[in-house]
Design a protein around this motif. Structure first.
Motif, PDB file in Angstrom:
ATOM      1  N   GLY A   1      87.418  10.019 -17.387  1.00 51.33           N
ATOM      2  CA  GLY A   1      87.757   9.009 -18.397  1.00 51.33           C
ATOM      3  C   GLY A   1      89.252   8.783 -18.478  1.00 51.33           C
ATOM      4  N   LYS A   2      90.044   9.850 -18.378  1.00 47.70           N
ATOM      5  CA  LYS A   2      91.506   9.732 -18.416  1.00 47.70           C
ATOM      6  C   LYS A   2      91.990   8.925 -17.208  1.00 47.70           C
ATOM      7  N   TYR A   3      91.422   9.206 -16.028  1.00 48.62           N
ATOM      8  CA  TYR A   3      91.838   8.476 -14.817  1.00 48.62           C
ATOM      9  C   TYR A   3      91.496   6.999 -14.902  1.00 48.62           C
ATOM     10  N   ILE A   4      90.337   6.686 -15.505  1.00 55.54           N
ATOM     11  CA  ILE A   4      89.923   5.286 -15.636  1.00 55.54           C
ATOM     12  C   ILE A   4      90.904   4.515 -16.516  1.00 55.54           C
ATOM     13  N   ILE A   5      91.330   5.157 -17.615  1.00 58.79           N
ATOM     14  CA  ILE A   5      92.294   4.508 -18.518  1.00 58.79           C
ATOM     15  C   ILE A   5      93.624   4.270 -17.801  1.00 58.79           C
ATOM     16  N   ILE A   6      94.111   5.287 -17.091  1.00 63.88           N
ATOM     17  CA  ILE A   6      95.377   5.147 -16.364  1.00 63.88           C
ATOM     18  C   ILE A   6      95.271   4.055 -15.291  1.00 63.88           C
ATOM     19  N   PHE A   7      94.166   4.057 -14.550  1.00 69.19           N
ATOM     20  CA  PHE A   7      93.951   3.072 -13.485  1.00 69.19           C
ATOM     21  C   PHE A   7      93.877   1.659 -14.052  1.00 69.19           C
ATOM     22  N   SER A   8      93.181   1.517 -15.191  1.00 63.61           N
ATOM     23  CA  SER A   8      93.046   0.188 -15.807  1.00 63.61           C
ATOM     24  C   SER A   8      94.407  -0.348 -16.269  1.00 63.61           C
TER      25      SER A   8
END
Length: 273
Positions: free
Chosen positions: A266-273
């Motif tokens: 979830g943290k990676y998805i936020i950073i990627f977005s």
């Protein structure tokens, strides 16, 4: 918010969304034993000592109802005594036992260290003793039943985290615990709630670890609060654990590694977005 919803649908309830990021940073996990990796249902109890009369059973059950330790439910289920009396004078020492004054008698129920005496028995398991006015009365020996899937969970966690176990119980089951966690994991028995708290501080300050403590709630309150993430394992959905960051349904403990992985994703998805 979406990850928080997914956790909730899987009976993992967090205090706030910020806890998800803290979970993602965890690199060491500390487990409690009784009520955490072991379960209340299915545990075997053996009693030895003086005869437990109907009156004595009522006194023991009534006093244990004031106790918050998971072994309380195991013993009260074993005694099968519905009748209770009102006990006005009692004192609980968290993680050790409870003492009270009934019919002008001083009764203590708890660990051998708390009661101050023990039987010379070869029976393995968690020992809970009863003394009356300083005289040993009887002993409950509880052979713990480990939660379904706990061995596989620990093997998966060991691939990415360092693990340790700290328990207030005696070390009668140390061989079983060592086979679960392995020789590389630290294992401590006969620990008070304060010693558990000090151990978490040691991991944080001396070893510079981000610690997740997985315990049974009230008896591990200090350690749960001190950890970067404190998770209380609950057998009932209405368990109240004010010191923890989250409550995990005991039936879902085997998915702990999946929850941690989802928090990181979830943290990676936020950073990627």
């Amino acid at each position: 918010g979406n990850i928080l919803r997914i956790f909730g649908l899987n009976q993992f309830y967090l205090r706030s969304p910020e806890i998800i990021e803290k979970i993602a940073k965890v690199n060491h996990i500390v487990f409690d034993k009784t009520g955490t990796i072991t379960q209340i249902q299915g545990s075997n109890v053996k009693y030895s000592g003086k005869v437990l009369t109907h009156e004595m059973r009522i006194i023991v059950v009534s006093l244990l109802k004031q106790n918050s330790h998971p072994t309380r439910q195991i013993i009260t289920s074993f005694l099968k005594e519905d009748e209770c009396i009102d006990i006005k004078y009692f004192k609980e020492i968290q993680g050790q036992g409870i003492e009270g004054w009934v019919n002008e008698q001083h009764i203590k129920i708890g660990s051998p260290k708390f009661v101050g005496k023990t039987f010379e028995s070869s029976t393995l398991g968690t020992k809970v003793l009863i003394s009356i006015d300083g005289q040993l009365f009887g002993e409950f020996a509880i052979s713990n039943k480990y939660r379904f899937g706990i061995a596989k969970l620990i093997q998966r966690l060991k691939r990415k985290f360092t693990l340790s176990l700290i328990s207030g119980d005696n070390d009668n089951e140390i061989e079983t615990i060592q086979s679960l966690l392995g020789n590389e994991s630290e294992i401590y028995f006969n620990q008070s709630p304060l010693q558990k708290l000090d151990y978490i501080k040691h991991l944080q300050l001396d070893s510079h670890l981000n610690v997740m403590m997985v315990g049974d709630g009230l008896n591990d309150a200090g350690a749960l609060k001190q950890s970067q993430v404190g998770i209380a394992v609950a057998d009932t959905s209405n368990s109240f654990t004010p010191s923890s960051d989250g409550v995990l349904d005991a039936a879902k403990l085997g998915k702990l590694d999946t929850f941690i992985r989802l928090a990181k994703v979830g943290k990676y998805i936020i950073i990627f977005s």
